[in-house]
Design an enzyme around this catalytic site. Structure first.
Site, short mmCIF file in Angstrom:
data_model
loop_
_atom_site.label_atom_id
_atom_site.label_comp_id
_atom_site.label_asym_id
_atom_site.label_seq_id
_atom_site.Cartn_x
_atom_site.Cartn_y
_atom_site.Cartn_z
N TRP A 102 0.93 -1.31 -0.03
CA TRP A 102 0.08 -0.02 -0.10
C TRP A 102 0.82 1.43 -0.17
O TRP A 102 0.63 2.18 -0.87
CB TRP A 102 -1.09 0.08 1.19
CG TRP A 102 -1.84 -1.21 1.19
CD1 TRP A 102 -2.00 -2.15 2.09
CD2 TRP A 102 -2.82 -1.61 0.16
NE1 TRP A 102 -3.01 -3.06 1.86
CE2 TRP A 102 -3.41 -2.61 0.44
CE3 TRP A 102 -3.34 -1.05 -1.22
CZ2 TRP A 102 -4.20 -3.31 -0.29
CZ3 TRP A 102 -4.09 -1.55 -2.02
CH2 TRP A 102 -4.68 -2.74 -1.51
N ASP A 169 -1.84 6.52 6.50
CA ASP A 169 -3.09 5.76 5.82
C ASP A 169 -3.24 4.96 6.87
O ASP A 169 -2.45 3.88 7.24
CB ASP A 169 -2.45 4.77 4.71
CG ASP A 169 -3.24 3.95 4.34
OD1 ASP A 169 -4.41 3.73 4.80
OD2 ASP A 169 -3.03 3.13 3.17
N LYS A 193 -12.21 -2.21 6.19
CA LYS A 193 -11.21 -3.06 7.01
C LYS A 193 -11.61 -2.93 8.54
O LYS A 193 -12.07 -4.10 9.17
CB LYS A 193 -9.83 -2.56 7.15
CG LYS A 193 -9.14 -2.31 5.73
CD LYS A 193 -9.02 -3.72 5.03
CE LYS A 193 -8.22 -3.66 3.65
NZ LYS A 193 -7.62 -2.56 3.08
C1 LIG Z 1 -6.96 -2.04 1.96
C2 LIG Z 1 -6.16 -0.93 2.17
C3 LIG Z 1 -5.79 -0.30 1.15
C4 LIG Z 1 -6.57 -0.02 -0.11
O1 LIG Z 1 -7.84 0.38 -0.13
P1 LIG Z 1 -8.83 0.64 -1.03
O2 LIG Z 1 -10.00 1.31 -0.21
O3 LIG Z 1 -9.37 -0.76 -1.76
O4 LIG Z 1 -8.57 1.41 -2.28
C5 LIG Z 1 -4.91 1.11 1.57
N1 LIG Z 1 -4.19 0.93 2.48
C6 LIG Z 1 -4.13 0.01 3.37
C7 LIG Z 1 -3.30 0.10 4.74
C8 LIG Z 1 -5.18 -0.86 3.23
O5 LIG Z 1 -5.31 -2.02 4.12
#
Ligand SMILES: *Cc1c(COP(=O)(O)O)cnc(C)c1O
Length: 357
Positions: A102, A169, A193
Site C-alpha cells: 500500500w 494511511d 477494514k
Molecule cells: C486495503 C488497504 C488499502 C486500499 O484500500 P482501497 O479502499 O481498496 O483503495 C490501502 N491501504 C491499506 C493500509 C489497506 O489495508
C-alpha cells in the site's frame, strides 16, 4: 444465522447488530417508509447521518474544529493521489516510509505529482518489520506513513514526532487503539477494514495545511471543494457512510476506543502466544512490530496445509488464507471480531499440534 468466525482481511467483519440495522434501513429508513437507498442525500434525514458520522469521528479522535472530516468515494487508493495533489508543492518534496504494497502504491502516485523521497523502507526483508531510526526532513511538505500493513501484519507501535504535517494511511487499524490524533495533520482510511463496508473513505484533515500548492485544482480531487460541500459536492456513497456511522455508534456505545483497544490486545496476545508456543507454527514478522489487527503465520511443515485447512474449516473459521505475497495464513482480528473467535482458532491450532507433532 449460523456462526462463522470471520477473519477476513477486508472487507472485514462488522457487528451483527450493525448489519441488522443496515438491512432494516434498506427497507424503512428512519420510519419514513422509504429505503435509505431511494431518498435524496440532501434530505434532512440523510443530512443527519453525515453530521453524526463526522461528529463521531471527531469525538472518537478527540479533535476540535481545526479539523474537518470527509467521506468520499474512490477508496484509500484515491487518497494515494489526493494527498500529494493537495499537499505537494512544485518546489517542495514529500517524504514517505515504504512498509509494503500500500505504501508502495502511495509513493507511486506521489512521484507522478512531484518530488518524492523514500526516507526508509523495509523492502529488504519483504516488509516483515517497521523501519526505525530514520530522520524526517524538516523541510518536507509532509511525511507519509502507513500505521498498519494489512498484507504483512506489521504495525507501527508509536508514531514519530514530526515538525512537518504527518499524514497517515490508517485503513486497517483505525479506531482499534488509542492514538494522539492531534499529532496527525491528515488521516485517511478506506472503511472496509475496520469501520464499515467498502465504498466510502474517511478523511480527517487539519484545515490549515490545505490550499498551499498554488496548483489549479480539479474539483473532485480538491479537499477544499469537498469541505465546502460538506462531503456532498457530489452524491456521496450514502449507504457505506450510513453503515460506518452505525459501526462508530456501536463503538462509542460500548466504551469507545479504549474499550476496544483492551479487547484487541487480548485477542492479539491470545493468538501470538499460541503461535510462539505451538511447535507447528511460526510467525512471519519481527516480534516488536506485530500487528494487533492482522497476524501472519506459517506452518513449519507447509506440506501439512491441507490437513490444517480441514481442521479450521471444520471449526467454522473463514478467511485466514494468507495474502499471496506472504503465503501461509493471516488472521485478521478487526474490532468486530469477538475474542471467542480467536479462542476457536487457537483451539484448532492446539488440536493440529496434538495430531501432527
Ligand atoms: C486495503 C488497504 C488499502 C486500499 O484500500 P482501497 O479502499 O481498496 O483503495 C490501502 N491501504 C491499506 C493500509 C489497506 O489495508
Amino acid at each position: 444465522m449460523s456462526k462463522v468466525h470471520n477473519f477476513s482481511a477486508g472487507p472485514g467483519i462488522l457487528p451483527l447488530e450493525v448489519l441488522k440495522q443496515s438491512a432494516d434501513a434498506c427497507i424503512n429508513f428512519d420510519n419514513m417508509n422509504l429505503s435509505l437507498l431511494e431518498i435524496s442525500h440532501r434530505s434532512k434525514n440523510y443530512e443527519a447521518v453525515i453530521d453524526e458520522s463526522k461528529a463521531l469521528v471527531k469525538e472518537l479522535f478527540e479533535v476540535g474544529d481545526d479539523y474537518e472530516v470527509l467521506f468520499l468515494g474512490g477508496g484509500a487508493s484515491m487518497q494515494f493521489a489526493m494527498v500529494p495533489y493537495n499537499l505537494l508543492t512544485d518546489n517542495g518534496f514529500a517524504a514517505y516510509v515504504n512498509t509494503g504494497v500500500w505504501a508502495t502504491k502511495a509513493i507511486k502516485e506521489s512521484k507522478i505529482i512531484g518530488k518524492t523521497n523514500v526516507i526508509a523502507t523495509s523492502e529488504d526483508k519483504n516488509f516483515n518489520y517497521i523501519p526505525k531510526g530514520y530522520e524526517i526532513p524538516k523541510d518536507a511538505d509532509y511525511f507519509h506513513i502507513t500505521s498498519n500493513n494489512t498484507i504483512y501484519g506489521t504495525q507501527m507501535k508509536s508514531f514519530p514526532k514530526c515538525d512537518v504535517p504527518l499524514v497517515c494511511d490508517m485503513s486497517s487499524d483505525i479506531f482499534s487503539r488509542r492514538i494522539n490524533a492531534k499529532d496527525f495533520s491528515l488521516i485517511y482510511a478506506g472503511a472496509q477494514k475496520n469501520m464499515g463496508p467498502a465504498g466510502s473513505t474517511m478523511i480527517m484533515v487539519k484545515k490549515d495545511i490545505l490550499g498551499k500548492t498554488g496548483r489549479k485544482m480539479l474539483s473532485m480531487l480538491d479537499y477544499q471543494v469537498h469541505i465546502k460541500g460538506g462531503s456532498m459536492y457530489n452524491t456521496p456513497p450514502v449507504f457505506p457512510i450510513y453503515v460506518s456511522m452505525l459501526t462508530l455508534r456501536w463503538l462509542k456505545k460500548n466504551g469507545g476506543v479504549s474499550w476496544i483497544e483492551n479487547i484487541n490486545q487480548q485477542k492479539a496476545d491470545l493468538l501470538y502466544n499460541e503461535i510462539d508456543r505451538n511447535s507447528q507454527f511460526v510467525g512471519t514478522t519481527a516480534k516488536e512490530d506485530r500487528s494487533n489487527m492482522n497476524a501472519c503465520f506459517l506452518l513449519n511443515k507447509p506440506e501439512l496445509e491441507p490437513e490444517f485447512d480441514k481442521l479450521w474449516k471444520g471449526a467454522g473459521i473463514d478467511g485466514i488464507r494468507g495474502h499471496r505475497d506472504v503465503g501461509g495464513y493471516r488472521a485478521s482480528m478487526y474490532n468486530a471480531l469477538p475474542l471467542e473467535s480467536v479462542q476457536v482458532l487457537v483451539d484448532v491450532m492446539k488440536a493440529f499440534e496434538a495430531k501432527f507433532a
